[in-house]
Scaffold this motif. Sequence first.
Motif, PDB file in Angstrom:
ATOM      1  N   GLY A 120       0.808  -1.217   0.000  1.00  0.00           N
ATOM      2  CA  GLY A 120       0.000   0.000   0.000  1.00  0.00           C
ATOM      3  C   GLY A 120       0.837   1.261   0.000  1.00  0.00           C
TER       4      GLY A 120
ATOM      5  N   LYS B  48      -9.292  -4.898  -0.177  1.00  0.00           N
ATOM      6  CA  LYS B  48      -9.841  -4.317  -1.397  1.00  0.00           C
ATOM      7  C   LYS B  48     -10.453  -2.969  -1.097  1.00  0.00           C
ATOM      8  N   SER B  49     -10.701  -2.238  -2.160  1.00  0.00           N
ATOM      9  CA  SER B  49     -11.332  -0.935  -2.006  1.00  0.00           C
ATOM     10  C   SER B  49     -12.779  -1.092  -1.587  1.00  0.00           C
TER      11      SER B  49
ATOM     12  N   ARG C 224      -9.243   2.225  -8.709  1.00  0.00           N
ATOM     13  CA  ARG C 224      -9.325   2.340  -7.252  1.00  0.00           C
ATOM     14  C   ARG C 224      -7.927   2.356  -6.654  1.00  0.00           C
ATOM     15  N   ALA C 225      -7.744   3.160  -5.610  1.00  0.00           N
ATOM     16  CA  ALA C 225      -6.408   3.432  -5.078  1.00  0.00           C
ATOM     17  C   ALA C 225      -5.725   2.175  -4.556  1.00  0.00           C
ATOM     18  N   VAL C 226      -6.475   1.349  -3.796  1.00  0.00           N
ATOM     19  CA  VAL C 226      -5.853   0.159  -3.195  1.00  0.00           C
ATOM     20  C   VAL C 226      -5.217  -0.711  -4.261  1.00  0.00           C
ATOM     21  N   GLU C 227      -6.004  -0.946  -5.316  1.00  0.00           N
ATOM     22  CA  GLU C 227      -5.501  -1.821  -6.392  1.00  0.00           C
ATOM     23  C   GLU C 227      -4.371  -1.147  -7.172  1.00  0.00           C
TER      24      GLU C 227
ATOM     25  N   GLY D  20     -10.941  11.455  -2.303  1.00  0.00           N
ATOM     26  CA  GLY D  20     -10.680  10.925  -0.963  1.00  0.00           C
ATOM     27  C   GLY D  20      -9.764  11.847  -0.188  1.00  0.00           C
TER      28      GLY D  20
ATOM     29  N   VAL E 124      -4.284   6.892   2.085  1.00  0.00           N
ATOM     30  CA  VAL E 124      -4.285   6.119   0.837  1.00  0.00           C
ATOM     31  C   VAL E 124      -4.520   7.050  -0.356  1.00  0.00           C
TER      32      VAL E 124
ATOM     33  N   ALA F 183     -10.450   6.682  -3.641  1.00  0.00           N
ATOM     34  CA  ALA F 183      -9.706   6.289  -2.422  1.00  0.00           C
ATOM     35  C   ALA F 183     -10.604   6.603  -1.241  1.00  0.00           C
TER      36      ALA F 183
ATOM     37  N   GLN G 223     -11.479   1.052   2.588  1.00  0.00           N
ATOM     38  CA  GLN G 223     -11.078  -0.333   2.297  1.00  0.00           C
ATOM     39  C   GLN G 223     -12.137  -1.285   2.835  1.00  0.00           C
TER      40      GLN G 223
END
Lengths: 148, 1127
Positions: free
Chosen positions: B421, B477-478, B493-496, B517, B521, B633, B636
């Motif tokens: 991350g 995951k987001s 999506r930010a997480v991915e 967001g 993140v 973002a 999660q």
Amino acid sequence: MTEERSIVAFCCRECAYAAADASANARTPLPPSVRLVLLPCTGRVSPLHLVTALAEGADGVMVAGCLLGQCHYREGNFNAVDRVAFVQRLLESVSVEPERCRMFTMSAGEPPKFVAAVKEMDRVIGALPPLQRRGDPIGVGAAATRAV
Amino acid sequence: MRAGVFICECGGNISGVVEMEPLAAHARTLDGVVEVAVNQFMCGTEGRDLIAKAVEERGLDHVVIASCSPRFQGPTFERIARELKLGENAVAFANIREGCSFVHRNEPERAQEKAKLIVEAAVARVRHQSDLPRQRTFLHRSVLVVGGGIAGMAAAEELAGAGMDVHLVEREQSLGGFMARLAKTFPTEDCAMCSLAPRLTSTALDGHIHIHTLTEVDELTGPPGEFRVKLRHKPRYVSEACVGCGECVAVCPVKLPSHYDLGICAQTAISRPFANAVPSTFAVEKKGWSPCKSACAVHTSAQGYVALVAEGRFEDAYRVASEPNPFPSVCGRICTALCEVACTRGEVDDPIAIASLKRFVADTVGPTLPVEPAPVIHEEPVAIVGAGPAGLTCARDLAHLGYKVTVFEAQPVAGGMLRTGIPDYRLPHDVIQREIDQVLALGVELKLGQRAGADFTVDGLFDEGYRAVYLATGLQKSAEVELPGDDLDGVTRAVELLRELNLGGTPAVGDKIVVIGGGDVALDAARSAIRLQQQRGVEPDVTLVYRRTEVEMPANASEVDEAKEEGLQVEFLVHPLEIIGDAGGAGEGSFARVAGIKLQRCELGEPDESGRRQPIPVEGSEFELAVDTVVFAVGQALVDDFAQGCAGLTVERGQIRVDRETMMTTREGVFAGGDAAATGFYTAIEAVAAGRRGAAAIHNHLRGARLLPVWEEAWDEAHPSAEELEGVEIGQRVPMAMADGLARRADWAEISRGYSAEEAVAEAERCLDCAVCSGCDSCARVCPSGAIDWDQRETTEEITVGAVILATGHRQFDAARKIPLGYGRHANVIDQGQLSRLLSAAGPTEGELYRPSDGKVPKSVFMLQCVGSRDVTSTGNAHCSAICCLFATLNASLIRQHHPDTEVTIGYTDLRAPGKAHEEYYRLVQERGVRYVRGRVGEILEEQDASLRVRFEDTMTGRKQEELFDLVVLSAGLEGSDGTRDIARVAGVQTGAGGFIREYHPKLRPVDTQRTGMFVAGTAQGPKNIPDSIAQAKAAAARAIAMLSSGFTMTAAQVAASDPAVCIGCGVCEAACPQSAIVLTVGTDAHSVVDPNICRGCGICAAECPTGAIQLGGFSDAEVLAEATLA
């Protein structure tokens, strides 16, 4: 009592009565009008005692105690000052001379002050007319006669 | 009544003035009198026999003595009455000597009449006199002595010698008091400690004396003879195993002004005040947990490692920082650092850079320390699912506890969100990997590429023989987002995105990016996007859109500032409405792309139930941004594939359900923690804390007993006082060197350089040592007898004693209140107490007079007398402090003897030398060349070289003078100590001017207080020197012994008593009693009750009582009125 006048002196044991004893031991003469009543502390004196004494025959009552701030029981003489002042106001309100009730302070090491107080009281009371009393002696209340 | 009147001639003293027969005849006529007798000396044996015979033969029940003053022979006749079984209150006195014969010698007729009257009054009185009840009170033969200085110890010695049990209570760490601080004593110049030490030893060895140090008296109630005392013992944190070696002092990193040395030098947090302290055990001054330690999720002893960094002890600092946390290098970079938010230094200037200091020690020391594999001592293997901070911390702790641990990780790399991350420029991958490797080096097995629910199941793990499983799978995951157009090409999506980037990929991003967001993140994604654009050769164009303001943003403030330096644009109070696709590309197989985003401005409304202000859309404020990439973002969510093949597990509202006390899920033997089962914030350090709790819980579970606490017991938070903070000089945090904002976009290198050793030490020195003891544990590590005991806590103890002696001593007047004298501002202005420490052979300078500013021996010293004494202004005390003239003379003499070249001048008002040999000593010291100048000081100014310009008036010459001195010593006066004021409040005794305890009568009862059974001694009662303190202490002890020696006492007869049948419960007596001897009971039949043990018999209550319910024994209204009115 002498046909002159009678004064009752409520004296605290620690200072006033001690001063009285000391001046007496020195054979200092006093006016015979004043009779001493021993109390542990002038804080014990209540208006009941002062007024009743006057009502029952005394021409004057005096309270003699320790110098203010030096009471052997800490604050009894302050209480006595307040009560004497109260009785004076009470006397005034029934048209009796307030100077018939007075407080004096001295230390046990000041016998001349005791003598002076007694003489002063005797002089003042002697100059007053006899105290007018009407009716029967008031007697004392049932509660006040309850012994411990 | 059958009264007898006994008239004394008193050898002529009475009979010479008053005629006996007529008086006797008159007495016989009085009602109730059945016997009258005359004797020459009624007080003698003949008189006594006369009375005894009359009582027996005539059946007398009351006796009137007509003689001398009752103050003289009263007790004689009262004793006779007691012996004759009449009771002492059966006697009334007619004072016909001092009250009559002595004072009316020249008027015998009137004397005669008056004598009759006096006898009549006594007879009237005695009628109302009856026996008075006496109570037997049991007296405990034990005494509480409050204060362990010379007075307290002197009193204790006497009491112990009389066989009494003594509880000697002292609030400091050792007995000794002020005398223990002195160098020598006047006028003999005996060494103070040499005189005191044998006393300390004998007190310690005496079996009758129970010593309680670091103890407070919290409550003192009950009647004399049976005082109930509540003591509170403060913990030393050092057990009796302490051998007094002092190794701990050498390693303690915390310094504070020395209590024992009166602030003239420093002590460590663990200390013993002086070598022959009683008890000899060391003690730790620990006020609780520092705010940083409290705020940290794993309660890192941050004050501890910061203190060690300040001393350059980086390895020790690393040990402290890494003990609760296997990821100090990581957290030192990315932690939310609530410790810094709580840091007290932030109230003065900037908070300490606690995280950066941790990073420094971890980066410097971490790689150098080898890690030994931990021995496996338990047979149960444990499996952990998820190699993020929660899982790996759990693994480390379990390995240390002796378990075989295997960690299963779905990704091809370990580290969880730390690795996948957070981008490299904030947290380089090799830093994470090093700390992961250190965990693995303990013997923890790691299996990568293993996904729960797919490659294995939790049920399967149990089948394989694992006995416990810890789920630490995080939120991988987001969160779900629904917005029109969210399925367009270019929406990501930010997480991915971050995972792809951190696993070595290059996520596709366009030329104009918007990130939705406001958390870390979102910032990570936005700043990564900037770098991706820069490195692709496109001018970075990234806009962050957040629906609240900067103040409410969850992201670290520094992150936002750094992002702006990198060119990030931010739109606050904006939320997205719709993603707009490009209209073109109508051909088959081409997907519509993001062409823009429709946004709407917001206002902040009222806080919702989470406490955060809700954004409210503003009608008509829509606008559009042309973008080709949208990155969400906004949170999660749980990937719950592990739930497959894990029977009995409960997942609700996106979290694994866990019992907070046991950390166990609804499936026996399966535990969970971290983001997937959060009990606090969703941060890395919370995950570490969760891992620790999980390990403790699993250990308890496998061993079948609560061996370890799962949640650490929090201590009270400690804080310097506002006064202490005022004295701190304002500065600033040592700035962190950073790579240039725009240039650093060109690569992924770490942008903050970290502190150098010099920077780290300088930053660490700013710490305020909030809790004093920093919790670094250095002392525990070096103690050869393992005497450090952090489990000690405050305890209370209740004891019962018969009497109390207050010997709580004095304090020096705070000379800082005399502002023109410069105490507390000028380094070389000290007080006599501090000078005593410097002149002490066993003191901080071993008796050399080194002045504070530069350690040089002063060539000239000025001493100023009467500082704060004899002072009628509002900043001083009116009294003379009795000892200062001699104290200064003594110290001046010592200086002249030790440093013959140093000149000493004493500026005095009057030189008072009243005690034995004091005047002679003063002359002697004058011969030693000390110069005495009579005069007052107006002002003391500080020169550049810290010497002092003293402006004073010499009253002998009348001239105002100015002279330079190297050192100024103020003879600060004596006041009641803080302990004296505190114990006066607890014990209910009065204090007077100066804070000293009021004695009952200044001349006649100098060691009694207003409370019966409580006595006072030493400087707690008023300023005095050592021999006087000892004398007074022994007098107080004698009073206590006299009171308690018989073991029981009868209450006095002359005490008040209240008749509940008459009492109306008005409470006036309770308020009026100066002894607080009267209590009003509660309830409908409230009435007053007098404690005959405490009542002193003044009668104030009886005079106040409106109903006559309270009467004074022997002086009831009936008795007094009978005598006054002859009724």
